[in-house]
Write a protein that holds these residues in place. Structure first.
Motif, mmCIF file in Angstrom:
data_model
loop_
_atom_site.group_PDB
_atom_site.id
_atom_site.type_symbol
_atom_site.label_atom_id
_atom_site.label_comp_id
_atom_site.label_asym_id
_atom_site.label_seq_id
_atom_site.Cartn_x
_atom_site.Cartn_y
_atom_site.Cartn_z
ATOM 1 N N GLY A 99 9.937 2.732 13.257
ATOM 2 C CA GLY A 99 9.754 3.673 14.342
ATOM 3 C C GLY A 99 11.109 4.463 14.372
ATOM 4 N N PHE A 100 10.978 5.636 15.206
ATOM 5 C CA PHE A 100 11.993 6.803 15.277
ATOM 6 C C PHE A 100 12.523 6.880 16.663
ATOM 7 C CE2 PHE A 100 9.428 8.030 11.674
ATOM 8 C CZ PHE A 100 10.460 8.418 10.696
ATOM 9 N N PRO A 101 13.588 7.020 16.805
ATOM 10 C CA PRO A 101 14.523 7.034 18.031
ATOM 11 C C PRO A 101 14.096 8.192 18.738
ATOM 12 C CG PRO A 101 16.184 7.784 16.468
ATOM 13 C CD PRO A 101 14.868 7.264 15.796
ATOM 14 N N ASP A 102 13.543 8.263 20.205
ATOM 15 C CA ASP A 102 13.330 9.261 20.974
ATOM 16 C C ASP A 102 14.753 9.885 21.289
ATOM 17 O OD1 ASP A 102 14.257 7.772 23.209
ATOM 18 O OD2 ASP A 102 12.248 7.778 24.209
ATOM 19 N N GLY A 103 14.628 10.780 22.366
ATOM 20 C CA GLY A 103 15.966 11.399 22.884
ATOM 21 C C GLY A 103 16.893 10.613 23.652
ATOM 22 N N ASP A 104 16.466 9.535 24.092
ATOM 23 C CA ASP A 104 17.086 8.619 24.631
ATOM 24 C C ASP A 104 17.676 7.189 23.901
ATOM 25 O OD1 ASP A 104 17.359 9.833 27.164
ATOM 26 O OD2 ASP A 104 15.284 8.955 27.747
ATOM 27 N N GLY A 105 17.030 7.378 22.546
ATOM 28 C CA GLY A 105 17.526 6.292 21.535
ATOM 29 C C GLY A 105 16.312 5.282 21.460
ATOM 30 N N GLU A 106 15.156 5.359 22.354
ATOM 31 C CA GLU A 106 14.209 4.368 22.514
ATOM 32 C C GLU A 106 13.223 4.507 21.368
ATOM 33 O OE1 GLU A 106 14.095 1.810 24.635
ATOM 34 O OE2 GLU A 106 15.833 2.565 25.893
ATOM 35 N N VAL A 107 12.851 3.326 20.723
ATOM 36 C CA VAL A 107 11.698 3.353 19.611
ATOM 37 C C VAL A 107 10.318 3.926 20.002
ATOM 38 C CG1 VAL A 107 10.674 1.921 17.958
ATOM 39 C CG2 VAL A 107 12.913 1.322 18.773
ATOM 40 N N VAL A 108 9.923 4.953 19.091
ATOM 41 C CA VAL A 108 8.593 5.344 19.056
ATOM 42 C C VAL A 108 8.097 5.041 17.756
ATOM 43 C CG1 VAL A 108 7.375 7.722 18.954
ATOM 44 C CG2 VAL A 108 9.192 7.602 20.238
ATOM 45 N N LEU A 109 7.131 4.554 17.750
ATOM 46 C CA LEU A 109 6.302 3.642 16.442
ATOM 47 C C LEU A 109 6.025 4.842 15.474
ATOM 48 C CD1 LEU A 109 4.194 0.798 18.035
ATOM 49 C CD2 LEU A 109 6.386 0.520 16.572
ATOM 50 N N PHE A 110 6.050 4.494 14.176
ATOM 51 C CA PHE A 110 5.781 5.362 12.978
ATOM 52 C C PHE A 110 4.251 4.902 12.866
ATOM 53 C CE2 PHE A 110 5.589 6.283 8.448
ATOM 54 C CZ PHE A 110 5.645 7.670 8.634
ATOM 55 N N ALA A 111 3.239 5.914 12.803
ATOM 56 C CA ALA A 111 1.703 5.396 12.258
ATOM 57 C C ALA A 111 1.246 6.729 11.664
ATOM 58 C CB ALA A 111 1.295 4.927 13.479
ATOM 59 N N PRO A 112 0.035 6.400 10.875
ATOM 60 C CA PRO A 112 -0.813 7.641 10.265
ATOM 61 C C PRO A 112 -1.576 8.511 11.571
ATOM 62 C CG PRO A 112 -1.673 5.530 9.937
ATOM 63 C CD PRO A 112 -0.333 5.399 10.669
ATOM 64 N N ASP A 113 -1.624 9.767 11.485
ATOM 65 C CA ASP A 113 -2.428 10.361 12.388
ATOM 66 C C ASP A 113 -3.894 10.310 12.231
ATOM 67 O OD1 ASP A 113 -2.532 12.084 10.343
ATOM 68 O OD2 ASP A 113 -2.136 13.857 11.101
ATOM 69 N N LEU A 114 -4.304 9.720 10.990
ATOM 70 C CA LEU A 114 -5.894 9.250 10.929
ATOM 71 C C LEU A 114 -5.890 7.911 10.421
ATOM 72 C CD1 LEU A 114 -7.089 12.210 8.773
ATOM 73 C CD2 LEU A 114 -7.239 12.124 11.278
ATOM 74 N N ARG A 115 -6.977 7.267 10.816
ATOM 75 C CA ARG A 115 -7.005 5.844 10.212
ATOM 76 C C ARG A 115 -6.993 5.634 8.794
ATOM 77 N NH1 ARG A 115 -6.694 1.652 13.315
ATOM 78 N NH2 ARG A 115 -7.720 -0.332 12.697
ATOM 79 N N VAL A 116 -6.267 4.400 8.578
ATOM 80 C CA VAL A 116 -6.276 4.336 6.661
ATOM 81 C C VAL A 116 -6.564 2.947 6.682
ATOM 82 C CG1 VAL A 116 -4.891 6.365 6.361
ATOM 83 C CG2 VAL A 116 -4.035 4.177 6.813
#
Length: 123
Positions: A99-116
């Motif tokens: 994941g990547f941190p949002d502006g507050d340092g909270e995790v945003v999951l990393f995922a494809p934008d289309l199903r693979v």
């Protein structure tokens, strides 16, 4: 989740492309989510299906700020699948969900934008 460097300090030191290829990042589908009340920081236990070659693996993820357990089943996520398992309390985390941190340092999951297909490797 332990970081190799402080992301606020800028880019990490350069590595060789062969070093990058050693990190096995795969896509999988979350098939189950369990609470993790004994974790020091709020977290969830994820069970992720990486397809027939890798199978189902478990991960602890500090993602409770943006995600509810009931909304995660069926969602695809990326994870490092070739780190050694890591003991987190009484739970053995087998993969590192990315994941990547949002502006507050909270995790945003990393995922494809289309199903693979599950088990696909990042390149």
């Amino acid at each position: 989740m332990h970081l190799v460097h402080d992301p606020a300090s800028g880019a990490a030191d350069p590595i060789a492309f062969d070093d990058f290829l050693k990190v096995d990042i795969r896509i999988g589908t979350i098939v189950a989510v369990d609470p993790f009340p004994e974790a020091r920081k709020p977290a969830l236990k994820l069970t992720i299906d990486f397809g027939p070659a890798i199978g189902t693996k478990r991960s602890s993820a500090q993602i409770t700020r943006h995600y509810r357990a009931e909304d995660l089943v069926g969602r695809q996520v990326a994870a490092v699948v070739n780190f050694p398992p890591r003991q987190i309390g009484k739970f053995m985390s087998e993969v590192l969900t990315l994941g990547f941190p949002d502006g507050d340092g909270e995790v945003v999951l990393f995922a494809p934008d289309l199903r693979v297909p599950d088990g696909g490797r990042l390149f």
